[in-house]
Motif scaffolding. Sequence first.
Motif, PDB file in Angstrom:
ATOM      1  N   THR A 249       0.824  -1.210   0.000  1.00 22.45           N
ATOM      2  CA  THR A 249       0.000   0.000   0.000  1.00 22.45           C
ATOM      3  C   THR A 249       0.858   1.260   0.000  1.00 22.45           C
ATOM      4  OG1 THR A 249      -1.745  -1.175   1.205  1.00 22.45           O
ATOM      5  CG2 THR A 249      -1.856   1.228   1.180  1.00 22.45           C
ATOM      6  N   GLY A 250       0.452   2.210  -0.807  1.00 23.29           N
ATOM      7  CA  GLY A 250       1.053   3.533  -0.821  1.00 23.29           C
ATOM      8  C   GLY A 250       0.068   4.549  -0.267  1.00 23.29           C
ATOM      9  N   TYR A 251       0.596   5.670   0.213  1.00 24.08           N
ATOM     10  CA  TYR A 251      -0.253   6.671   0.859  1.00 24.08           C
ATOM     11  C   TYR A 251       0.118   8.071   0.388  1.00 24.08           C
ATOM     12  CZ  TYR A 251      -0.937   2.774   4.077  1.00 24.08           C
ATOM     13  OH  TYR A 251      -1.212   1.541   4.620  1.00 24.08           O
ATOM     14  N   LEU A 252      -0.845   8.949   0.469  1.00 22.48           N
ATOM     15  CA  LEU A 252      -0.596  10.369   0.262  1.00 22.48           C
ATOM     16  C   LEU A 252      -1.342  11.119   1.354  1.00 22.48           C
ATOM     17  CD1 LEU A 252       0.786  12.454  -1.597  1.00 22.48           C
ATOM     18  CD2 LEU A 252      -1.432  12.738  -2.721  1.00 22.48           C
ATOM     19  N   GLN A 253      -0.597  11.647   2.308  1.00 22.01           N
ATOM     20  CA  GLN A 253      -1.177  12.463   3.365  1.00 22.01           C
ATOM     21  C   GLN A 253      -1.238  13.897   2.874  1.00 22.01           C
ATOM     22  OE1 GLN A 253      -2.411  11.628   6.495  1.00 22.01           O
ATOM     23  NE2 GLN A 253      -3.045  13.780   6.595  1.00 22.01           N
ATOM     24  N   MET A 254      -2.432  14.464   2.873  1.00 23.07           N
ATOM     25  CA  MET A 254      -2.630  15.811   2.346  1.00 23.07           C
ATOM     26  C   MET A 254      -3.141  16.707   3.463  1.00 23.07           C
ATOM     27  SD  MET A 254      -4.359  14.889  -1.350  1.00 23.07           S
ATOM     28  CE  MET A 254      -5.893  14.364  -0.616  1.00 23.07           C
ATOM     29  N   ASN A 255      -2.360  17.721   3.793  1.00 19.64           N
ATOM     30  CA  ASN A 255      -2.719  18.676   4.827  1.00 19.64           C
ATOM     31  C   ASN A 255      -2.877  20.060   4.219  1.00 19.64           C
ATOM     32  OD1 ASN A 255      -2.446  16.592   6.756  1.00 19.64           O
ATOM     33  ND2 ASN A 255      -0.270  17.079   7.050  1.00 19.64           N
ATOM     34  N   SER A 256      -3.485  20.946   4.977  1.00 16.23           N
ATOM     35  CA  SER A 256      -3.664  22.340   4.538  1.00 16.23           C
ATOM     36  C   SER A 256      -4.232  22.408   3.125  1.00 16.23           C
ATOM     37  CB  SER A 256      -2.319  23.089   4.603  1.00 16.23           C
ATOM     38  OG  SER A 256      -1.787  23.049   5.915  1.00 16.23           O
ATOM     39  N   LEU A 257      -5.272  21.646   2.900  1.00 15.18           N
ATOM     40  CA  LEU A 257      -5.836  21.559   1.560  1.00 15.18           C
ATOM     41  C   LEU A 257      -6.454  22.880   1.117  1.00 15.18           C
ATOM     42  CD1 LEU A 257      -7.270  17.972   1.837  1.00 15.18           C
ATOM     43  CD2 LEU A 257      -5.725  18.759   0.031  1.00 15.18           C
ATOM     44  N   LYS A 258      -6.332  23.132  -0.174  1.00 15.69           N
ATOM     45  CA  LYS A 258      -6.836  24.358  -0.787  1.00 15.69           C
ATOM     46  C   LYS A 258      -7.860  23.991  -1.860  1.00 15.69           C
ATOM     47  CE  LYS A 258      -2.170  26.303  -0.492  1.00 15.69           C
ATOM     48  NZ  LYS A 258      -1.058  26.902  -1.289  1.00 15.69           N
ATOM     49  N   PRO A 259      -8.730  24.921  -2.207  1.00 13.46           N
ATOM     50  CA  PRO A 259      -9.681  24.625  -3.292  1.00 13.46           C
ATOM     51  C   PRO A 259      -8.977  24.195  -4.591  1.00 13.46           C
ATOM     52  CG  PRO A 259     -10.405  26.562  -2.095  1.00 13.46           C
ATOM     53  CD  PRO A 259      -9.054  26.192  -1.529  1.00 13.46           C
ATOM     54  N   ASP A 260      -7.786  24.741  -4.851  1.00  9.38           N
ATOM     55  CA  ASP A 260      -7.041  24.372  -6.056  1.00  9.38           C
ATOM     56  C   ASP A 260      -6.573  22.922  -6.039  1.00  9.38           C
ATOM     57  OD1 ASP A 260      -5.326  27.551  -6.756  1.00  9.38           O
ATOM     58  OD2 ASP A 260      -7.372  26.850  -7.143  1.00  9.38           O
TER      59      ASP A 260
END
Length: 119
Positions: free
Chosen positions: A78-89
């Motif tokens: 399994t691979g992961y992508l942790q996404m923080n401080s998300l923006k509308p873009d």
Amino acid sequence: QVQLVESGGGLVQPGGSLRLSCAASGLTFSLYAVSWYRQAPGKERELVASITGAGTDTNYADFVKGRFTISRINAKNTGYLQMNSLKPDDTAVYYCNARHATFGVLDYWGKGTLVTVSS
């Protein structure tokens, strides 16, 4: 048969976080670099981040540096992508890619997971 299945997408408010997962099957996962791409409506697909098979090296697009973290657990395929401080873009369909480190023609894609950042 090789399969990559993304999960973890959804609707999140600006400033929020999500963690995407990419579950792989049918391949020797540790021999493949994993990358996350995204495609927003009306735009071309773009590379977000990548990680080598052993997980020792990572690479990020400038527009996610400091906000997103790519990782992997080879024992779980399994691979992961942790996404923080998300923006509308950041709103886009996010795709997982696995490419063999030596034989680049062995290149596989998942079907994508939608991330929507909106208040």
